[in-house]
Design an enzyme around this catalytic site. Structure first.
Site, mmCIF file in Angstrom:
data_model
loop_
_atom_site.group_PDB
_atom_site.id
_atom_site.type_symbol
_atom_site.label_atom_id
_atom_site.label_comp_id
_atom_site.label_asym_id
_atom_site.label_seq_id
_atom_site.Cartn_x
_atom_site.Cartn_y
_atom_site.Cartn_z
ATOM 1 N N VAL A 81 37.971 2.381 10.407
ATOM 2 C CA VAL A 81 38.714 3.546 9.927
ATOM 3 C C VAL A 81 39.144 4.330 11.160
ATOM 4 O O VAL A 81 38.514 4.232 12.203
ATOM 5 C CB VAL A 81 37.893 4.429 8.954
ATOM 6 C CG1 VAL A 81 37.713 3.732 7.615
ATOM 7 C CG2 VAL A 81 36.547 4.809 9.534
ATOM 8 N N SER A 82 40.213 5.106 11.034
ATOM 9 C CA SER A 82 40.792 5.750 12.214
ATOM 10 C C SER A 82 40.027 6.962 12.717
ATOM 11 O O SER A 82 40.079 7.287 13.891
ATOM 12 C CB SER A 82 42.243 6.157 11.923
ATOM 13 O OG SER A 82 43.001 5.000 11.654
#
Length: 198
Positions: free
Chosen positions: A10-11
């Site tokens: 996930v970023s």
């Protein structure tokens, strides 16, 4: 058949990786073989990804939920795919794109199809990253036009600022003296003084 691994990304720290983890658990990937990074996909210099690559051996299988979870830089995705499949001799399965399953079609046609699909998807992933950046930039510009302030709010001017500013502009005191009277750094005094002129 080697070991089965999964890579999840996930970023940001705030984003939730549950959707990806559920998919990996349903596939029976052991918890200790799931590597999770919480950072941007623009570079492959991610700690858990690097750990995973070191651990992979020939005939291992790597699951990724979608190609953009692997990364968002077109050239880098293609390079990492080459490293994993050709150098490490690992099979990769991209769950959201059944055509990207290197276990199938090991012949020339299968490899060609897989490589072509990968190139198209990598391009799409990088393009989306550029579009996101462009939309952010446009959003910031629009917000500035509406008068939205970014950054920390400015401290209010001290009560004696106008008097110190008046004396300074009348050459009664120096800028340094005016800044000292206002208990602010000289650069801040000059900046706030320029704002008075504007």
């Amino acid at each position: 058949m080697g070991n089965i691994y999964a890579y999840v990304r996930v970023s940001t720290q705030e984003q939730n990786e549950d959707r990806q983890l559920i998919a990996m658990n349903e596939l029976g990937v052991a918890e200790e073989n799931i590597y999770i990074d919480k950072q941007s996909g623009k570079s492959f210099n991610r700690p858990k990804y690097r750990q995973l690559v070191k651990k992979l051996k020939p005939d291992d299988l790597l699951y990724v939920k979608s190609i953009d979870r692997l990364g968002r830089d077109y050239g880098e995705i293609l390079e990492q795919w080459r490293v994993l499949t050709k150098e490490k001799k690992v099979d990769i399965v991209v769950l959201d794109m059944p055509l990207l399953d290197t276990r199938r079609g090991k012949d020339l046609m299968g490899t060609f199809l897989s490589d072509t699909v990968l190139q198209v998807l990598s391009f799409v992933a990088e393009n989306e990253r550029k579009n996101i950046r462009e939309r952010q930039k446009e959003g910031i510009e629009a917000a500035k036009v509406r008068g939205t302030q970014f950054g920390r709010p400015q401290k209010p001017l001290p009560n004696n600022f106008k008097e110190a500013y008046r004396k300074w502009t009348a050459n009664e005191i120096s800028g340094k003296e005016a800044a000292e009277q206002c208990e602010m750094p000289l650069s801040t005094f000059y900046r706030r003084a320029r704002e008075q002129k504007g």
